[in-house]
Design an enzyme around this catalytic site. Sequence first.
Site, PDB file in Angstrom:
ATOM      1  N   ASP A 173     -10.914 -10.498   6.505  1.00 49.85           N
ATOM      2  CA  ASP A 173     -11.277 -11.804   7.078  1.00 49.85           C
ATOM      3  C   ASP A 173     -12.418 -11.605   8.063  1.00 49.85           C
ATOM      4  O   ASP A 173     -12.796 -10.482   8.372  1.00 49.85           O
ATOM      5  CB  ASP A 173     -10.060 -12.435   7.777  1.00 49.85           C
ATOM      6  CG  ASP A 173      -9.499 -11.523   8.858  1.00 49.85           C
ATOM      7  OD1 ASP A 173      -8.527 -10.810   8.575  1.00 49.85           O
ATOM      8  OD2 ASP A 173     -10.073 -11.493   9.961  1.00 49.85           O
ATOM      9  N   GLU A 178       0.830  -1.195   0.000  1.00 51.16           N
ATOM     10  CA  GLU A 178       0.000   0.000   0.000  1.00 51.16           C
ATOM     11  C   GLU A 178       0.873   1.257   0.000  1.00 51.16           C
ATOM     12  O   GLU A 178       0.659   2.193  -0.790  1.00 51.16           O
ATOM     13  CB  GLU A 178      -0.873  -0.034   1.259  1.00 51.16           C
ATOM     14  CG  GLU A 178      -1.713   1.174   1.471  1.00 51.16           C
ATOM     15  CD  GLU A 178      -2.323   1.177   2.874  1.00 51.16           C
ATOM     16  OE1 GLU A 178      -2.015   0.281   3.676  1.00 51.16           O
ATOM     17  OE2 GLU A 178      -3.101   2.097   3.146  1.00 51.16           O
ATOM     18  N   GLU A 200      -4.146  -1.218  15.290  1.00 54.68           N
ATOM     19  CA  GLU A 200      -3.499   0.097  15.408  1.00 54.68           C
ATOM     20  C   GLU A 200      -4.453   1.277  15.587  1.00 54.68           C
ATOM     21  O   GLU A 200      -4.104   2.285  16.220  1.00 54.68           O
ATOM     22  CB  GLU A 200      -2.646   0.398  14.137  1.00 54.68           C
ATOM     23  CG  GLU A 200      -1.478  -0.517  13.906  1.00 54.68           C
ATOM     24  CD  GLU A 200      -1.878  -1.822  13.227  1.00 54.68           C
ATOM     25  OE1 GLU A 200      -2.932  -1.832  12.544  1.00 54.68           O
ATOM     26  OE2 GLU A 200      -1.174  -2.824  13.381  1.00 54.68           O
TER      27      GLU A 200
HETATM   28  N1  ADE Z   1      -6.223  -7.238  10.691  1.00 52.11           N
HETATM   29  C1  ADE Z   1      -6.837  -7.927   9.724  1.00 52.11           C
HETATM   30  N2  ADE Z   1      -7.568  -8.952  10.219  1.00 52.11           N
HETATM   31  C2  ADE Z   1      -7.393  -8.906  11.558  1.00 52.11           C
HETATM   32  C3  ADE Z   1      -7.865  -9.693  12.619  1.00 52.11           C
HETATM   33  N3  ADE Z   1      -8.653 -10.750  12.398  1.00 52.11           N
HETATM   34  N4  ADE Z   1      -7.493  -9.366  13.880  1.00 52.11           N
HETATM   35  C4  ADE Z   1      -6.675  -8.316  14.100  1.00 52.11           C
HETATM   36  N5  ADE Z   1      -6.181  -7.525  13.134  1.00 52.11           N
HETATM   37  C5  ADE Z   1      -6.550  -7.821  11.862  1.00 52.11           C
END
Ligand code: ADE
Length: 235
Positions: free
Chosen positions: A199, A13, A176
């Site tokens: 996800d 990115e 973050e």
């Molecule tokens: N960043 C992307 N997917 C995440 C997740 N399941 N938990 C924490 N940070 C993430």
Amino acid sequence: MTKLGIIGAMQEEVETLLALTENIKELHKAGSVFYEGVLEELPVVIVQCGVGKVNAAMCTQVLCDLFGVTHIVNTGIAGSLCARLDIGDLVVSRDAMYHDVDAVHFGYPYGKVPGMDTTEFPADEAMIRYAFAAAEAVNPGHTTIGRVASGDQFVAVKELKEKIIACTQGLCTEMEGAAIAQTAYRNSVPFVILRAISDKADDSAEMDYPTFERIAAHRCAEVTRHLARQLKAAQ
Ligand code: ADE
């Protein structure tokens, strides 16, 4: 004059954004590389902060102290906490809070850092509008405004996901955003967080994450470019 601090999570990115940025100057500070330049005619400072709350807060403070940024955007990927948010959808922060701060024993609400006057750090109204418009330009009909829940944990277990939903009512989880939000809040710098869902933050998370990371990196870079254009036009 507007100067936008861009905190990206993914290398690809940041590389995509740098390829679109002119007059780049580099500064190394506290283990991160800060790239100052001009994106879509807007002065910007771009940094890949690394994973987790401490890295995120450190980079945000450097952006405030050394570069005097007037606005901050944090982009990256997140796990969905909401059934209707699918992989590839975008979340714009209404506010951000921690899902792993617990001083309940001393009478503080869950998620509240003792001594802070708020549990949820509100994003800037104008930046929410610009980020929403930018996200819709890139992926129409797939952007939701709501809470980002952050903590130093990759969430890939159903029970943890459910606890975070119950404690925060967040739309998505990442590692973050709330630290950037708290630091921006304490420096009175307007901010917004923009995340692409990679996800479902459950037992399927580990599998989906690597597949989606590349697509998300490009999508986030494209939205950030649109956001820079909007901030330039609003000056
Ligand atoms: N960043 C992307 N997917 C995440 C997740 N399941 N938990 C924490 N940070 C993430």
